[in-house]
Design a protein around this motif. Structure first.
Motif, PDB file in Angstrom:
ATOM      1  N   ASP A  26       0.819  -1.219   0.000  1.00 18.74           N
ATOM      2  CA  ASP A  26       0.000   0.000   0.000  1.00 18.74           C
ATOM      3  C   ASP A  26       0.852   1.268   0.000  1.00 18.74           C
ATOM      4  N   SER A  27       2.000   1.247   0.689  1.00 19.43           N
ATOM      5  CA  SER A  27       2.863   2.434   0.670  1.00 19.43           C
ATOM      6  C   SER A  27       3.455   2.641  -0.727  1.00 19.43           C
ATOM      7  N   GLN A  28       3.766   1.544  -1.412  1.00 15.19           N
ATOM      8  CA  GLN A  28       4.282   1.673  -2.783  1.00 15.19           C
ATOM      9  C   GLN A  28       3.207   2.236  -3.708  1.00 15.19           C
ATOM     10  N   LEU A  29       1.997   1.723  -3.571  1.00 20.27           N
ATOM     11  CA  LEU A  29       0.896   2.223  -4.419  1.00 20.27           C
ATOM     12  C   LEU A  29       0.592   3.685  -4.119  1.00 20.27           C
ATOM     13  N   ALA A  30       0.727   4.087  -2.849  1.00 20.82           N
ATOM     14  CA  ALA A  30       0.485   5.492  -2.483  1.00 20.82           C
ATOM     15  C   ALA A  30       1.578   6.397  -3.050  1.00 20.82           C
ATOM     16  N   THR A  31       2.793   5.888  -3.161  1.00 15.09           N
ATOM     17  CA  THR A  31       3.913   6.667  -3.691  1.00 15.09           C
ATOM     18  C   THR A  31       3.890   6.733  -5.217  1.00 15.09           C
ATOM     19  N   LEU A  32       3.334   5.726  -5.850  1.00 15.32           N
ATOM     20  CA  LEU A  32       3.356   5.616  -7.309  1.00 15.32           C
ATOM     21  C   LEU A  32       2.710   6.817  -7.997  1.00 15.32           C
ATOM     22  N   GLU A  33       3.455   7.388  -8.907  1.00 15.16           N
ATOM     23  CA  GLU A  33       2.953   8.402  -9.833  1.00 15.16           C
ATOM     24  C   GLU A  33       3.115   7.791 -11.225  1.00 15.16           C
ATOM     25  N   PRO A  34       2.047   7.204 -11.770  1.00 13.72           N
ATOM     26  CA  PRO A  34       2.189   6.610 -13.109  1.00 13.72           C
ATOM     27  C   PRO A  34       2.736   7.650 -14.089  1.00 13.72           C
ATOM     28  N   PRO A  35       3.497   7.213 -15.055  1.00 20.18           N
ATOM     29  CA  PRO A  35       4.055   8.169 -16.017  1.00 20.18           C
ATOM     30  C   PRO A  35       2.963   8.980 -16.706  1.00 20.18           C
ATOM     31  N   ALA A  36       3.214  10.272 -16.811  1.00 12.12           N
ATOM     32  CA  ALA A  36       2.301  11.176 -17.503  1.00 12.12           C
ATOM     33  C   ALA A  36       2.524  11.044 -19.007  1.00 12.12           C
ATOM     34  N   GLN A  37       1.561  11.511 -19.778  1.00 13.14           N
ATOM     35  CA  GLN A  37       1.636  11.389 -21.236  1.00 13.14           C
ATOM     36  C   GLN A  37       2.907  12.024 -21.795  1.00 13.14           C
ATOM     37  N   ASP A  38       3.346  13.145 -21.214  1.00 12.66           N
ATOM     38  CA  ASP A  38       4.537  13.818 -21.726  1.00 12.66           C
ATOM     39  C   ASP A  38       5.837  13.061 -21.430  1.00 12.66           C
ATOM     40  N   GLU A  39       5.762  11.987 -20.625  1.00  9.84           N
ATOM     41  CA  GLU A  39       6.951  11.189 -20.343  1.00  9.84           C
ATOM     42  C   GLU A  39       7.199  10.132 -21.419  1.00  9.84           C
ATOM     43  N   HIS A  40       6.257   9.942 -22.322  1.00 10.83           N
ATOM     44  CA  HIS A  40       6.402   9.012 -23.445  1.00 10.83           C
ATOM     45  C   HIS A  40       6.823   7.615 -22.989  1.00 10.83           C
ATOM     46  N   ALA A  41       6.176   7.123 -21.947  1.00  9.01           N
ATOM     47  CA  ALA A  41       6.440   5.772 -21.449  1.00  9.01           C
ATOM     48  C   ALA A  41       5.479   4.792 -22.116  1.00  9.01           C
ATOM     49  N   CYS A  42       5.868   3.544 -22.131  1.00  9.56           N
ATOM     50  CA  CYS A  42       5.022   2.498 -22.678  1.00  9.56           C
ATOM     51  C   CYS A  42       4.288   1.818 -21.528  1.00  9.56           C
ATOM     52  N   LEU A  43       2.975   1.872 -21.547  1.00  9.96           N
ATOM     53  CA  LEU A  43       2.146   1.216 -20.538  1.00  9.96           C
ATOM     54  C   LEU A  43       1.891  -0.212 -20.988  1.00  9.96           C
ATOM     55  N   VAL A  44       2.189  -1.164 -20.089  1.00  7.29           N
ATOM     56  CA  VAL A  44       2.033  -2.579 -20.400  1.00  7.29           C
ATOM     57  C   VAL A  44       1.198  -3.231 -19.315  1.00  7.29           C
ATOM     58  N   ASP A  45       0.297  -4.099 -19.722  1.00  7.14           N
ATOM     59  CA  ASP A  45      -0.462  -4.908 -18.779  1.00  7.14           C
ATOM     60  C   ASP A  45       0.494  -5.925 -18.178  1.00  7.14           C
ATOM     61  N   GLY A  46       0.874  -5.716 -16.931  1.00  3.03           N
ATOM     62  CA  GLY A  46       1.826  -6.588 -16.269  1.00  3.03           C
ATOM     63  C   GLY A  46       1.286  -7.972 -15.962  1.00  3.03           C
ATOM     64  N   ALA A  47      -0.011  -8.184 -16.188  1.00  2.00           N
ATOM     65  CA  ALA A  47      -0.609  -9.507 -16.005  1.00  2.00           C
ATOM     66  C   ALA A  47      -0.667 -10.274 -17.325  1.00  2.00           C
ATOM     67  N   ALA A  48      -0.276  -9.625 -18.422  1.00  2.00           N
ATOM     68  CA  ALA A  48      -0.284 -10.281 -19.743  1.00  2.00           C
ATOM     69  C   ALA A  48       0.861 -11.282 -19.817  1.00  2.00           C
ATOM     70  N   PRO A  49       0.737 -12.289 -20.664  1.00  2.00           N
ATOM     71  CA  PRO A  49       1.854 -13.218 -20.869  1.00  2.00           C
ATOM     72  C   PRO A  49       3.107 -12.456 -21.332  1.00  2.00           C
ATOM     73  N   VAL A  50       4.260 -12.872 -20.847  1.00  2.00           N
ATOM     74  CA  VAL A  50       5.508 -12.180 -21.169  1.00  2.00           C
ATOM     75  C   VAL A  50       5.730 -12.071 -22.679  1.00  2.00           C
ATOM     76  N   PRO A  51       5.512 -13.116 -23.479  1.00  2.00           N
ATOM     77  CA  PRO A  51       5.730 -12.954 -24.927  1.00  2.00           C
ATOM     78  C   PRO A  51       4.856 -11.849 -25.539  1.00  2.00           C
ATOM     79  N   ASP A  52       3.619 -11.709 -25.073  1.00  2.00           N
ATOM     80  CA  ASP A  52       2.739 -10.658 -25.593  1.00  2.00           C
ATOM     81  C   ASP A  52       3.259  -9.277 -25.195  1.00  2.00           C
ATOM     82  N   ALA A  53       3.668  -9.156 -23.942  1.00  2.00           N
ATOM     83  CA  ALA A  53       4.195  -7.874 -23.463  1.00  2.00           C
ATOM     84  C   ALA A  53       5.495  -7.526 -24.181  1.00  2.00           C
TER      85      ALA A  53
END
Length: 177
Positions: A138-165
């Motif tokens: 919970d402390s990690q989730l509270a600290t998390l600031e997901p990347p903003a659009q201007d950071e040009h990060a790739c959002l990946v479903d971390g529950a997806a199979p590794v080959p798909d990701a």
């Protein structure tokens, strides 16, 4: 397109696979490094004993705890960038300010954010042996600031199979140039 051609066409790359504990950073990061023919670093390996001790005791790290650790991670990245080598780092990089600190390692640092639902994160954390207890999720989730659009990060479903990701990230890297 094969991973080798993706790597060769794009030149050296530095990719930080980020997310909270239990998101699969180490597993995915190692697979991505292998696909890219790149060096791999699990940033947890650079935590000083004091940080590991705090986390093992269920005490969340604060910005001052993370400062020297982030500098060590950035130095590893900068060394590879200076050598013209590709690398992949598994690093929580929870806040934008942490990511900016890592971006300062050199040009072209990219971020891949593994997003995973809380229940799955907790399940994964309970199933593994690691110095980070599930009580700190919970402390990690509270600290998390997901990347903003201007950071040009790739959002990946971390529950997806590794080959798909992997396919998604390699395609994103190829498009990013």
């Amino acid at each position: 397109m094969t991973a080798d051609r993706t790597h060769a066409a794009a030149g050296p790359r530095m990719v930080v696979v980020m997310g909270v504990s239990g998101s699969g950073k180490s597993t995915f990061g190692a697979a991505l490094a292998d696909a890219m023919g790149a060096s791999f670093l699990d940033a947890d390996d650079l935590h000083p004993p004091a940080n590991r001790g705090k986390m093992a005791a269920g005490i969340a790290l604060d910005d001052s705890d993370r400062g020297g650790w982030l500098d060590a991670v950035a130095l590893w990245m900068a060394d590879r960038i200076e050598q013209g080598a590709s690398g992949v780092v598994a690093c929580s990089a929870l806040r934008r300010s942490y990511r900016e600190r890592l971006r300062a390692a050199g040009p072209g640092v990219r971020f891949v954010y593994l997003a995973v639902p809380r229940a799955e994160l907790a399940r994964r954390m309970r199933a593994r042996r690691h110095f980070m207890p599930v009580t700190l999720l919970d402390s990690q989730l509270a600290t998390l600031e997901p990347p903003a659009q201007d950071e040009h990060a790739c959002l990946v479903d971390g529950a997806a199979p590794v080959p798909d990701a992997l396919a998604r990230v390699l395609s994103w890297l190829a498009a990013a140039g």
